[in-house]
Design a protein around this motif. Structure first.
Motif, short mmCIF file in Angstrom:
data_model
loop_
_atom_site.label_atom_id
_atom_site.label_comp_id
_atom_site.label_asym_id
_atom_site.label_seq_id
_atom_site.Cartn_x
_atom_site.Cartn_y
_atom_site.Cartn_z
N SER A 36 40.74 41.56 48.44
CA SER A 36 41.75 41.95 49.26
C SER A 36 41.68 42.87 50.01
O SER A 36 42.40 42.88 51.14
CB SER A 36 42.78 41.66 48.13
OG SER A 36 43.16 43.06 47.80
N LEU A 37 41.31 44.34 50.34
CA LEU A 37 40.89 45.43 50.76
C LEU A 37 40.33 45.25 52.21
O LEU A 37 39.51 45.13 51.98
CB LEU A 37 40.66 46.55 49.78
CG LEU A 37 41.91 47.35 47.74
CD1 LEU A 37 41.19 48.07 47.81
CD2 LEU A 37 43.11 46.70 48.36
N SER A 61 48.57 52.33 40.68
CA SER A 61 48.67 51.70 41.34
C SER A 61 50.16 51.43 42.27
O SER A 61 50.35 51.51 43.05
CB SER A 61 48.99 50.52 40.65
OG SER A 61 50.31 50.67 39.93
N SER A 100 41.86 45.62 37.48
CA SER A 100 42.41 44.81 39.36
C SER A 100 43.25 45.00 39.50
O SER A 100 44.21 45.10 40.61
CB SER A 100 42.82 43.10 38.68
OG SER A 100 43.91 43.41 37.77
N SER A 105 39.63 40.87 42.85
CA SER A 105 40.84 41.21 43.95
C SER A 105 40.34 42.00 44.58
O SER A 105 40.65 42.69 45.73
CB SER A 105 41.65 41.84 42.73
OG SER A 105 41.62 42.84 42.21
N LEU A 106 38.94 43.08 44.37
CA LEU A 106 38.86 44.31 45.49
C LEU A 106 38.38 44.04 46.95
O LEU A 106 38.94 44.48 47.90
CB LEU A 106 37.63 45.22 44.53
CG LEU A 106 37.55 46.25 43.70
CD1 LEU A 106 36.86 46.26 42.83
CD2 LEU A 106 39.30 47.14 43.80
N SER A 164 34.13 38.44 46.91
CA SER A 164 34.27 38.34 47.80
C SER A 164 34.84 40.51 48.64
O SER A 164 35.29 40.32 49.62
CB SER A 164 36.24 38.69 47.01
OG SER A 164 35.96 39.05 46.14
N LEU A 165 33.55 41.54 48.19
CA LEU A 165 33.93 42.48 48.28
C LEU A 165 33.04 42.48 49.95
O LEU A 165 32.41 42.08 50.10
CB LEU A 165 32.71 43.36 47.36
CG LEU A 165 33.15 44.06 45.75
CD1 LEU A 165 31.53 44.04 45.82
CD2 LEU A 165 34.51 44.00 45.91
N SER A 171 43.78 46.93 43.21
CA SER A 171 43.65 45.65 44.58
C SER A 171 45.14 46.23 45.10
O SER A 171 45.62 45.73 46.09
CB SER A 171 43.42 44.49 44.49
OG SER A 171 44.07 44.42 42.82
N GLN A 172 46.06 47.44 44.53
CA GLN A 172 47.30 47.32 44.76
C GLN A 172 47.11 48.11 45.64
O GLN A 172 48.41 48.68 46.40
CB GLN A 172 48.48 47.17 43.64
CG GLN A 172 48.29 46.01 43.05
CD GLN A 172 49.50 46.52 42.02
OE1 GLN A 172 50.66 46.82 41.78
NE2 GLN A 172 48.67 45.63 40.54
#
Length: 342
Positions: free
Chosen positions: A172-173, A123, A144, A169-170, A193-194, A147-148
């Motif tokens: 969010s990329l 990360s 997760s 959370s992926l 969300s992907l 996602s950072q």
């Protein structure tokens, strides 16, 4: 994942690595320390050509930036690649990989003795664009903390031992365009969300075949510009007709071996690029539209083991398709199956 798509993505990764050539600049001291720590995590003589008195940019598996000498890519394989001799990494991925702050690409392939989860220290790599893992025994959940990684474009972890659910959370990329995770033990549903923050003009790839995923295909995918969507050999249910569309850029739609159920009658097929279509072994009903003949690049079709009826379109791409790819339906007829009853 089909062979052609593997070649395309493999080429993209190779370009990423080869654009950062073996360098003449001296190895950065921070990178040197991180690599020596990386080396010490494996049995002695694993990376026998890594000698701390030499420039680390000349070591096997290391790619550096020509101007700065910073390490930008790692490539380890148990097979020959680019004149590097095979390397068998035994043990977990060392946390010190996270200290290579300029890394852009990581590629580990054909390393059956590479085990354990991905280290959280990944990360820290804020410039990392590509993670490519193929045929290893790395395991655990898809973390997760990936996602950072704001620069991440390709997440490709294939034929390994990853399990659990895909982190929502992926999504969010903003730059993540290739999510390629087939041949693992993933469970749960596909996160809607992907690709939700990906620019709609960017071509995307989703390959999740040969897992244990369940639930519906997210309807949010209707607006994603997929070049390939491959969800075969799972336990997916419901409607997936929105993945089709006459003007869509997709060249591979692989949905076979699920429990999908929708009416195929009104589906419009992508005419410009579609080459591979597999909807076999589902509960899809209705008929096959004549419009499919407009998909002139179509070279592989499998619609067997569904509930389809009606006359199979003749001509176009269907001239070379054998009967087995239409067999075991409710009442399909016409070449290459027996003639329709008048």
């Amino acid at each position: 994942m089909d062979t052609k798509m593997c070649r395309v993505l493999g080429l993209a990764i190779a370009v990423l690595f080869l654009t950062t050539s073996l360098a003449s600049a001296a190895c950065n001291e921070d990178d040197l320390r991180a690599l020596l720590s990386f080396n010490s995590s494996f049995p002695p003589h694993t990376l026998h050509n890594w000698i701390n008195t030499e420039d680390c940019c000349s070591w096997g598996g290391i790619y550096c930036d020509d101007g700065t000498g910073r390490v930008t890519s790692l490539l380890f394989s148990n097979e020959p690649f680019n004149d590097f001799e095979p390397t068998d990494l035994v043990g977990p991925m060392p946390p010190s990989v996270g200290d290579l702050s300029e890394l852009v690409g990581i590629r580990f392939e054909n390393l059956p003795n590479l085990v354990g989860p991905l280290p959280r220290q990944l990360s820290k790599l804020k410039k990392l664009k590509s993670i490519s893992i193929y045929n290893t025994n790395l395991s655990g959940p898809i973390p997760s903390f990936l996602s950072q990684l704001p620069a991440l474009e390709q997440l490709m972890m294939t034929s390994s031992q990853f399990s659990g659910s895909i982190p929502p959370s992926l999504g969010s990329l903003e730059k993540l365009r290739d999510v390629v995770l087939p041949g693992n033990g993933l469970t749960g549903s596909i996160p809607p969300s992907l690709f939700s923050r990906l620019d709609r003009s960017v071509l995307a790839t989703l390959s999740l075949g040969q897992n244990k995923l369940a639930g519906a295909v997210p309807r949010s995918f209707a607006t994603v510009a997929f070049q390939a969507i491959e969800l075969h050999d799972n336990g997916l249910t419901g409607d997936a007709s929105f993945l089709f569309g006459k003007s869509k850029p997709v060249n591979s739609i692989l949905l076979g071996q699920n429990r999908l159920s929708f009416d195929l009658t009104g589906v419009e097929y992508p005419v410009g690029n579609l080459e591979y279509l597999d909807i076999s072994h589902n509960e899809i009903y209705g008929s096959i539209s004549e419009q499919i003949k407009e998909a002139t690049k179509l070279t592989y079709v499998d619609m067997s083991y569904n509930k389809l009826c009606g006359r199979i379109p003749s001509g176009g791409s269907f001239g070379n398709i054998t009967s087995r790819y239409f067999s075991h339906n409710k009442c399909l007829c016409g070449s290459p199956l027996p003639p329709c009853k008048k």
